[in-house]
Design a protein around this motif. Structure first.
Motif, PDB file in Angstrom:
ATOM      1  N   PHE A 142      42.012 123.448  42.118  1.00 42.73           N
ATOM      2  CA  PHE A 142      40.632 122.991  42.244  1.00 42.73           C
ATOM      3  C   PHE A 142      40.064 123.241  43.634  1.00 42.73           C
ATOM      4  O   PHE A 142      38.913 123.588  43.794  1.00 42.73           O
ATOM      5  CB  PHE A 142      40.503 121.516  41.856  1.00 42.73           C
ATOM      6  CG  PHE A 142      40.415 121.343  40.372  1.00 42.73           C
ATOM      7  CD1 PHE A 142      39.186 121.375  39.726  1.00 42.73           C
ATOM      8  CD2 PHE A 142      41.555 121.195  39.603  1.00 42.73           C
ATOM      9  CE1 PHE A 142      39.094 121.257  38.350  1.00 42.73           C
ATOM     10  CE2 PHE A 142      41.475 121.064  38.233  1.00 42.73           C
ATOM     11  CZ  PHE A 142      40.245 121.092  37.606  1.00 42.73           C
ATOM     12  N   LEU A 148      36.459 122.759  44.914  1.00 39.93           N
ATOM     13  CA  LEU A 148      36.199 121.339  44.753  1.00 39.93           C
ATOM     14  C   LEU A 148      36.881 120.613  45.911  1.00 39.93           C
ATOM     15  O   LEU A 148      38.088 120.721  46.081  1.00 39.93           O
ATOM     16  CB  LEU A 148      36.787 120.875  43.417  1.00 39.93           C
ATOM     17  CG  LEU A 148      36.287 119.560  42.892  1.00 39.93           C
ATOM     18  CD1 LEU A 148      34.798 119.652  42.618  1.00 39.93           C
ATOM     19  CD2 LEU A 148      37.002 119.228  41.609  1.00 39.93           C
TER      20      LEU A 148
ATOM     21  N   PRO B  48      34.545 120.424  34.204  1.00 38.62           N
ATOM     22  CA  PRO B  48      34.569 120.677  35.648  1.00 38.62           C
ATOM     23  C   PRO B  48      34.970 122.108  35.987  1.00 38.62           C
ATOM     24  O   PRO B  48      34.529 122.660  36.991  1.00 38.62           O
ATOM     25  CB  PRO B  48      35.615 119.693  36.179  1.00 38.62           C
ATOM     26  CG  PRO B  48      35.745 118.651  35.136  1.00 38.62           C
ATOM     27  CD  PRO B  48      35.380 119.274  33.845  1.00 38.62           C
ATOM     28  N   TYR B  51      32.054 124.544  36.384  1.00 32.49           N
ATOM     29  CA  TYR B  51      31.070 124.414  37.463  1.00 32.49           C
ATOM     30  C   TYR B  51      30.855 125.719  38.195  1.00 32.49           C
ATOM     31  O   TYR B  51      29.748 126.103  38.507  1.00 32.49           O
ATOM     32  CB  TYR B  51      31.500 123.359  38.500  1.00 32.49           C
ATOM     33  CG  TYR B  51      31.558 121.943  38.006  1.00 32.49           C
ATOM     34  CD1 TYR B  51      30.901 121.567  36.836  1.00 32.49           C
ATOM     35  CD2 TYR B  51      32.269 120.980  38.707  1.00 32.49           C
ATOM     36  CE1 TYR B  51      30.969 120.264  36.388  1.00 32.49           C
ATOM     37  CE2 TYR B  51      32.330 119.669  38.260  1.00 32.49           C
ATOM     38  CZ  TYR B  51      31.686 119.316  37.100  1.00 32.49           C
ATOM     39  OH  TYR B  51      31.757 118.040  36.667  1.00 32.49           O
ATOM     40  N   GLY B 406      37.863 115.698  37.423  1.00 24.90           N
ATOM     41  CA  GLY B 406      36.603 116.104  36.814  1.00 24.90           C
ATOM     42  C   GLY B 406      35.456 115.212  37.239  1.00 24.90           C
ATOM     43  O   GLY B 406      34.358 115.687  37.553  1.00 24.90           O
ATOM     44  N   GLY B 409      34.570 115.815  40.842  1.00 23.16           N
ATOM     45  CA  GLY B 409      33.922 117.102  41.035  1.00 23.16           C
ATOM     46  C   GLY B 409      32.430 117.099  40.750  1.00 23.16           C
ATOM     47  O   GLY B 409      31.716 117.990  41.176  1.00 23.16           O
ATOM     48  N   LEU B 410      31.944 116.084  40.015  1.00 24.42           N
ATOM     49  CA  LEU B 410      30.521 116.032  39.686  1.00 24.42           C
ATOM     50  C   LEU B 410      29.671 116.066  40.938  1.00 24.42           C
ATOM     51  O   LEU B 410      28.739 116.847  41.066  1.00 24.42           O
ATOM     52  CB  LEU B 410      30.217 114.734  38.936  1.00 24.42           C
ATOM     53  CG  LEU B 410      30.441 114.741  37.439  1.00 24.42           C
ATOM     54  CD1 LEU B 410      30.256 113.337  36.897  1.00 24.42           C
ATOM     55  CD2 LEU B 410      29.480 115.697  36.776  1.00 24.42           C
ATOM     56  N   SER B 412      31.333 115.197  44.200  1.00 24.43           N
ATOM     57  CA  SER B 412      32.275 114.989  45.299  1.00 24.43           C
ATOM     58  C   SER B 412      32.170 113.583  45.873  1.00 24.43           C
ATOM     59  O   SER B 412      32.036 113.409  47.083  1.00 24.43           O
ATOM     60  CB  SER B 412      32.056 116.010  46.414  1.00 24.43           C
ATOM     61  OG  SER B 412      32.322 117.289  45.930  1.00 24.43           O
TER      62      SER B 412
END
Lengths: 157, 506
Positions: A142, A148, B48, B51, B406, B409-410, B412
């Motif tokens: 990620f 992320l 996620p 994205y 997930g 990650g929307l 942070s």
């Protein structure tokens, strides 16, 4: 009272409680006429309270003993549920200060142990290994694959 | 249309997109095959990952997961006698007896092939019906959209559960949760408790990941320590030609498959019910229409065909209201809607005009995913069987970690992770109280749509509610909504009478 009827009572009380809570919050919204931002919440609050009350009314009408022979209820292991909830809460609370990798390893290792079936042995080494590999793998995929920014915490690498 | 289809295929046949779709189908089949994991969860967890992809590839991944997971349930239904998802309940009725008689490969082959045919049929229907419906929907204004939202909401609340009160309550509560944040039209803050994080309301994804994935982990914890692992049966693939059944058997099943496809498609289009219902309805109809109904349940391939064709035919059906009206027909398409929105795409009639190439990319991805499902599910069976043996006490915690990633990650921020936990606890409470989750989710999604269009509609008709009834389409949907509640009430009252009579007799 059999367990089904007790459950229905608790459900009804919870439903009515949620309805009343929402109603109280809605009453505090500023009003600017009949149709305003509080209109839909009012409709919903009244509907929720009515449905909660209706559920309690249905509960009153339930026979004390179910007509059908009750199947033996499956045993529910609440200690494991509560332990799992506590672990998940701790996991979330510690993620920012400790960082994703450390908390994930600790969480996974503990959660594996908590959920291991009673007739299976807890394999500490294997659990620890799976926990470390999954946490590091997820972090790298990620962070580097999908940009992320998971919290790094103590391990700033 | 042919040109658009070519563009669509060109988009999904690039090596990257092809790889992503293959991955989606494989993961989908795994989620479908493992009891307790579902298509909805698969899509929610993989959102996620999309994205950083373009909308075309991202949505292709989601539909691939949808196709794979809907079909994957048949593996555990036949091999373990446990339906992998509710969509495969009726598959166990004849699939497991066939397995015990040593015809496991045949049952699996038939299941996979007819899953494929059901999917393809429904995609064809989708491609034919959706553009027509979209054109019709272009003329819809706020009155129509409000009524359609209310109709969908009542339908899902009445159909999804045995208790009308609980279904409606769940829907209304979902709607209530959607009112958190800045209100439409007036833009005042509602129920935010002065937390800036709540200004935007709860993110759809946090609601779904919490309700579906976290609640599932907690539910599993109830019986984890008491569980015994089910061992999948061994299936020998040696000497299997084609898909393990004869041409004669295939041709004999075509009438059954056609009927089951239509049932699956029809039920799939209706908001509120989907593959979980259609596989059982289709099985019952097949049994009723059969010349030898007594053989059903003892290992008749007709049963597997009916169930597996119908559940996969729901895929195209459920996509119709999603793409043309922006209304999710079930929880899986509800998560899919979340996927559209993350990429800044609002499904609805305009989609067919403004984003036509994207729509056809989705169609092409559906077709490609079905073909891959056909090949991978049957010939990769051994791998899937191995994965069925992965212990759930290892699997579910890892899934929970992915939920957390997930949610984080929307935006942070840890706030969204807390929101996921909140909805996980709420979802677990729903399970305990016997409240259905689907109406809650649909209420949460359709709530803002209903409220915004109510306010806009009232502005158009100068604050007069009559506008919703004088508009024929809007009135029609409101009448249907009222009818669905009354019909449900009548059946409940009738049942109660018969129950009372039964009690008197005994």
């Amino acid at each position: 009272m059999d367990s089904y009827k007790r459950n229905e009572l608790i459900a009804g009380l919870a439903m009515l409680g949620a309805g009343i809570a929402y109603l109280v919050l809605t009453m505090n919204l500023p009003r600017r006429g009949t149709i305003d931002a509080a209109f839909v919440p009012w409709v919903l609050a009244v509907a929720l309270c009515l449905l909660g009350a209706l559920q309690l009314w249905v509960w009153r009408k339930l026979p004390d003993k179910s007509a059908e022979p009750v199947e033996k209820p499956e045993a529910i292991d609440y200690p494991t549920v509560i332990k799992s909830m506590a672990l998940v809460l701790l996991y979330t609370a510690l993620m920012e200060p400790l960082g994703f990798v450390i908390t994930t390893v600790l969480y996974l290792y503990a959660q594996f142990i908590v959920l291991t079936p009673a007739d299976e042995k807890v394999k500490h080494l294997r659990y620890a290994l799976i926990a470390v590999v999954s946490a590091v793998l997820i972090f790298y995929i990620f962070r580097h694959g999908f940009d992320l920014l998971l919290p790094v915490g103590l391990l700033d690498f | 249309m042919i040109e658009l289809m070519q563009t669509g295929f060109a988009a999904v046949l690039t090596p990257y997109a092809f790889l992503i779709i293959t991955l989606g189908v494989v993961v989908g089949i795994i989620f479908g095959a493992i009891p307790g994991l579902s298509a909805t969860m698969a899509i929610a967890l993989f959102l996620p990952l999309t994205y950083s992809m373009g909308p075309g590839t991202g949505l292709a991944l989601l539909v691939a997961l949808f196709v794979g997971a809907t079909s994957g349930g048949l593996i555990s239904a036949i091999l373990l006698n446990i339906p992998g998802t509710p969509a495969s309940i009726a598959t166990t009725f004849d699939g497991w007896p066939l397995m015990k008689q040593g015809h496991g490969v045949k049952a699996l082959g038939i299941g996979v092939v007819f899953s494929f045919l059901g999917t393809i049929f429904s995609i064809a229907a989708l491609m034919f019906i959706a553009p027509i419906l979209a054109e019709l929907a272009l003329s819809f204004g706020p009155h129509e959209y409000f009524s359609i939202a209310i109709f969908s909401l009542t339908l899902i609340a009445t159909l999804s559960t045995g208790s009308l009160v609980k279904g409606l309550f769940a829907g209304a509560l979902g709607f209530a949760f959607s009112t958190v944040g800045i209100a439409p039209v007036e833009a005042i803050r509602r129920f935010t408790f002065d937390l800036p994080s709540l200004n935007g309301g709860f993110a759809m994804l946090t609601v779904m990941i919490g309700m579906f994935a976290v609640a599932e982990v907690l539910k599993f914890a109830e019986s984890a320590r008491l569980s015994h692992r089910a061992k999948p049966q061994h299936v020998s693939m040696k000497g299997v030609k084609g898909f393990g059944f004869s041409m004669k058997e295939f041709v004999g099943q075509l009438p059954n498959a056609t009927r089951s496809s239509l049932i699956g498609l029809g039920i799939g289009i209706l908001p509120g019910i989907g593959a979980g219902t259609s596989n059982i309805v289709s099985y019952i109809v097949a049994k009723k229409r059969s010349k030898t109904p007594e053989e059903f349940g003892k290992g008749k391939i007709d049963g597997v065909v009916a169930s597996e064709t119908a559940n996969n035919a729901g895929i195209g059906g459920a996509m119709i209201p999603l793409l043309t009206l922006g209304i999710p027909g079930d929880t899986t398409t509800a998560v899919m809607l979340g996927g559209f929105m993350i990429h800044g795409i609002q499904p609805g009639p305009l989609l067919f005009i403004s984003q036509a190439p994207l729509v056809y990319t989705i169609f092409a991805a559906l077709i490609l995913a079905s073909v891959l499902m056909l090949v991978l599910e049957f010939y990769g069976l051994r791998m899937f069987i191995k994965l069925l043996a992965v212990p759930k006490h290892i699997l579910l915690p890892i899934i929970l970690v992915l939920c957390v990633v997930g949610a984080f990650g929307l935006n942070s921020r840890i706030f969204d992770v807390w929101a996921v936990l909140l909805f996980g606890l709420l979802g677990y409470g729903f399970v305990k109280a016997g409240l259905p989750i689907a109406p809650f989710i649909i209420g949460f999604i359709l709530g803002p749509m209903a409220e915004t269009n109510l306010r806009r509609g009232l502005m158009l008709s100068d604050g007069n509610f009559g506008g919703f009834l004088t508009n024929p389409i809007s009135a029609g949907f409101l009448i249907l909504a009222a009818a669905s509640i009354s019909w449900h009430l009548v059946t409940v009252i009738r049942n109660r009478k018969s129950a009372a009579i039964e009690l008197m007799r005994s």
